[in-house]
Design a protein around this motif. Structure first.
Motif, PDB file in Angstrom:
ATOM      1  N   GLU A 105       0.802  -1.221   0.000  1.00  8.16           N
ATOM      2  CA  GLU A 105       0.000   0.000   0.000  1.00  8.16           C
ATOM      3  C   GLU A 105       0.834   1.270   0.000  1.00  8.16           C
ATOM      4  O   GLU A 105       0.392   2.296  -0.500  1.00  8.16           O
ATOM      5  N   ASP A 106       2.033   1.217   0.569  1.00 10.00           N
ATOM      6  CA  ASP A 106       2.879   2.414   0.545  1.00 10.00           C
ATOM      7  C   ASP A 106       3.259   2.776  -0.874  1.00 10.00           C
ATOM      8  O   ASP A 106       3.317   3.951  -1.236  1.00 10.00           O
ATOM      9  N   TYR A 112       0.213   4.266  -2.494  1.00  9.87           N
ATOM     10  CA  TYR A 112      -0.090   5.589  -1.923  1.00  9.87           C
ATOM     11  C   TYR A 112       0.797   6.664  -2.541  1.00  9.87           C
ATOM     12  O   TYR A 112       0.334   7.738  -2.932  1.00  9.87           O
ATOM     13  N   TYR A 113       2.087   6.396  -2.593  1.00  8.65           N
ATOM     14  CA  TYR A 113       3.029   7.407  -3.079  1.00  8.65           C
ATOM     15  C   TYR A 113       3.095   7.465  -4.596  1.00  8.65           C
ATOM     16  O   TYR A 113       3.216   8.551  -5.170  1.00  8.65           O
ATOM     17  N   GLU A 127      -4.747  10.858  -8.238  1.00  7.78           N
ATOM     18  CA  GLU A 127      -3.913  10.082  -7.323  1.00  7.78           C
ATOM     19  C   GLU A 127      -4.680   8.898  -6.727  1.00  7.78           C
ATOM     20  O   GLU A 127      -5.819   9.043  -6.278  1.00  7.78           O
ATOM     21  N   LYS A 141      -4.182   7.506  -3.967  1.00  7.09           N
ATOM     22  CA  LYS A 141      -4.412   7.654  -2.525  1.00  7.09           C
ATOM     23  C   LYS A 141      -5.823   8.158  -2.221  1.00  7.09           C
ATOM     24  O   LYS A 141      -6.362   7.920  -1.159  1.00  7.09           O
ATOM     25  N   ASN A 150       7.837   7.588 -10.032  1.00 11.66           N
ATOM     26  CA  ASN A 150       8.871   7.582  -8.991  1.00 11.66           C
ATOM     27  C   ASN A 150       8.518   8.515  -7.847  1.00 11.66           C
ATOM     28  O   ASN A 150       8.006   9.614  -8.046  1.00 11.66           O
ATOM     29  N   HIS A 151       8.803   8.050  -6.644  1.00 10.81           N
ATOM     30  CA  HIS A 151       8.698   8.933  -5.481  1.00 10.81           C
ATOM     31  C   HIS A 151       9.840   8.590  -4.548  1.00 10.81           C
ATOM     32  O   HIS A 151      10.094   7.413  -4.266  1.00 10.81           O
ATOM     33  N   SER A 152      10.499   9.616  -4.059  1.00  7.42           N
ATOM     34  CA  SER A 152      11.724   9.407  -3.293  1.00  7.42           C
ATOM     35  C   SER A 152      11.491   8.737  -1.951  1.00  7.42           C
ATOM     36  O   SER A 152      12.441   8.294  -1.316  1.00  7.42           O
ATOM     37  N   ASN A 153      10.245   8.655  -1.504  1.00  9.76           N
ATOM     38  CA  ASN A 153       9.991   7.983  -0.230  1.00  9.76           C
ATOM     39  C   ASN A 153       9.787   6.486  -0.390  1.00  9.76           C
ATOM     40  O   ASN A 153       9.539   5.796   0.607  1.00  9.76           O
TER      41      ASN A 153
END
Lengths: 117, 155
Positions: free
Chosen positions: A33-34, A37-38, A57, A59, A94-97
């Motif tokens: 899910e992370d 979400y991101y 999005e 999310k 892409n997401h840096s988290n």
């Protein structure tokens, strides 16, 4: 839908139950899910009628355990679906988290049969 | 018929003040819902949060900016919101420890649900004017805000 490559756009097409006349809700889940979400966004349409535009999005379509089971679905109103075909273009960005690993996204479409009196 | 449009603004400087316009389809009858999200911009692998969320974001999720929407010449500000980062773990306003669950917090256990804020804004023109002011105190990181508008349009 399996997302196997980072930053890919994947299209899915599904036919609703042939007995379903009305589409009234949608929900989305994932085994990671992370990541959803991101990284997730999607465009969704039914029978060429747009439900959510590109870059909507994921999310905003996710619900967690804190929400009543009766409220976990995102309400679409009442949409005549007929012999409905739903198309989803899911985009992973892409997401840096997060660090990409292949993940599964599941879309739920809630529909019902119109009762004629 | 319902339609959703998305307007995105990137905030690249602490204390930035932005003015923008959101153009809507000419067949727009009314704005029925508003939802605003804020997410960190991807910096090619380098995050101000370095793969984790600072405790202040987790627990208090402070306000990072203020936004206003208005219809020029017809109506003044009809919507204002204090914008917060999308809380990555809980999607609610404040982190609350899960009760009865052990281990690493998971979204499914603590997450809630975002929904549009319901408004009734009849539209005669096709333009909405917006303002945004960044109010992040420290640890600024480039981010973007997305303004979702749920519209009622004539078929």
């Amino acid at each position: 839908m399996q997302i196997t490559t980072a930053n890919e756009v994947k299209k899915g097409e599904w036919e609703l139950d042939k007995n379903a006349d009305l589409l009234f809700g949608v929900a989305i889940t994932s085994d990671k899910e992370d990541l959803l979400y991101y990284r997730g966004s999607q465009k969704m349409q039914i029978n060429d009628q747009e439900l959510f535009p590109e870059d909507f999005e994921s999310k905003l379509l996710m619900t967690g355990l804190s929400v009543s089971p009766n409220d976990r679905m995102v309400n679409l109103g009442i949409i005549e679906s007929g012999n409905g075909k739903v198309e989803v273009w899911f985009k992973d960005t892409n997401h840096s988290n997060t660090r990409f690993t292949p993940y599964r996204v599941t879309f739920y479409f809630f529909s019902k049969v119109k009762i004629e009196r | 018929m319902k339609k959703i449009i998305i307007h995105t603004e990137e905030i690249l400087k602490q204390g930035a003040k932005l003015q923008f316009q959101i153009k809507m389809p000419t067949t727009t009858n009314m704005v029925k819902g508003i939802l605003i999200t804020a997410t960190e911009l991807d910096k090619g692998g380098k995050s101000a949060f370095v793969g984790h969320v600072p405790p202040t974001i987790k627990m208090f999720n402070p306000v990072i900016g203020w936004t206003w929407l208005r219809i020029p010449e017809k109506r003044d500000v009809f919507y204002a919101e204090k914008v917060k980062f999308s809380n990555p773990l809980k999607q609610d306003l404040q982190g609350i420890p899960e009760q009865g669950f052990s281990g690493k917090p998971q979204w499914w256990i603590g997450g809630t649900k975002r929904s549009f804020f319901n408004v009734t804004v009849p539209m005669e023109d096709v333009m909405i004017e917006g303002f945004y002011v960044d109010r992040s105190a420290k640890n600024f990181t480039d981010y973007k805000i997305k303004i979702y508008l749920e519209l009622e349009i004539n078929e």
